[in-house]
Design a protein around this motif. Structure first.
Motif: not given
Length: 181
Positions: A14-27
């Motif tokens: 879940d933490a890795l999914f959240d981190q990836a979501l934040v990074e990709e969406a913000t990029k």
């Protein structure tokens, strides 16, 4: 819960999914909504070295919300194609010291994304003198999307609308229809 229990793997996933979501969406988003103390502001940014970097609070630059070095903020990211909210995340605010290696690195990225700068190559020197460059580093926690539309009154500005368009402009844009025949 121990590291080898099944629940620990789910937390890590879940933490890795959240981190990836934040990074990709913000990029991918050209605009983020940042709330410090008080109001939210829409800010252009770049994603650089694991954080959203913004510049502002100087003449001719975007006004930043009240963000203090060492403080926190809430960042809401919108979809680039649909404009809807994708994710909200908590951020630690770090103000970069002008001319430091971190500042130089962030400014190199920001400079490439700054549109319509009045001073071109002199922009980094002006930013060092007159502006603040901030890193909004994700804390790792995503937040529930806010309720409501987050509408805020426009920021006070000295900018004005130009004079009314000349009467001939619609004819130039849309052309005259040929009424013969």
């Amino acid at each position: 819960m121990t590291a080898d229990s099944p629940g620990a793997d789910a937390l890590t996933a879940d933490a890795l999914f959240d981190q990836a979501l934040v990074e990709e969406a913000t990029k991918k988003s050209g605009l983020i909504w940042v709330r410090g103390v008080g109001v939210s502001r829409a800010l252009w940014h770049v994603w650089h070295e694991g954080a959203a970097c913004v510049v502002g609070d100087g003449p001719g630059e975007q006004p930043l919300p009240e963000l203090a070095d060492g403080g926190s903020a809430v960042v809401t990211v919108r979809s680039k194609d649909k404009g809807g909210r994708l994710v909200s995340w908590a951020a630690d605010v770090v103000e970069l010291a002008p001319e430091s290696p971190e500042w130089e690195s962030a400014v190199a990225e920001l400079k490439g994304k700054r549109l319509n700068a009045p001073d071109g190559e002199a922009m980094p020197a002006r930013w060092a003198r007159e502006c603040r460059v901030l890193r909004l580093r994700p804390t790792g926690a995503t937040l529930p999307l806010p309720d409501g539309d987050l509408a805020e009154p426009p920021v006070a500005t000295s900018a004005t609308t130009r004079q009314p368009i000349p009467a001939a402009v619609p004819r130039l844009l849309f052309g005259r229809r040929n009424r013969k025949g």
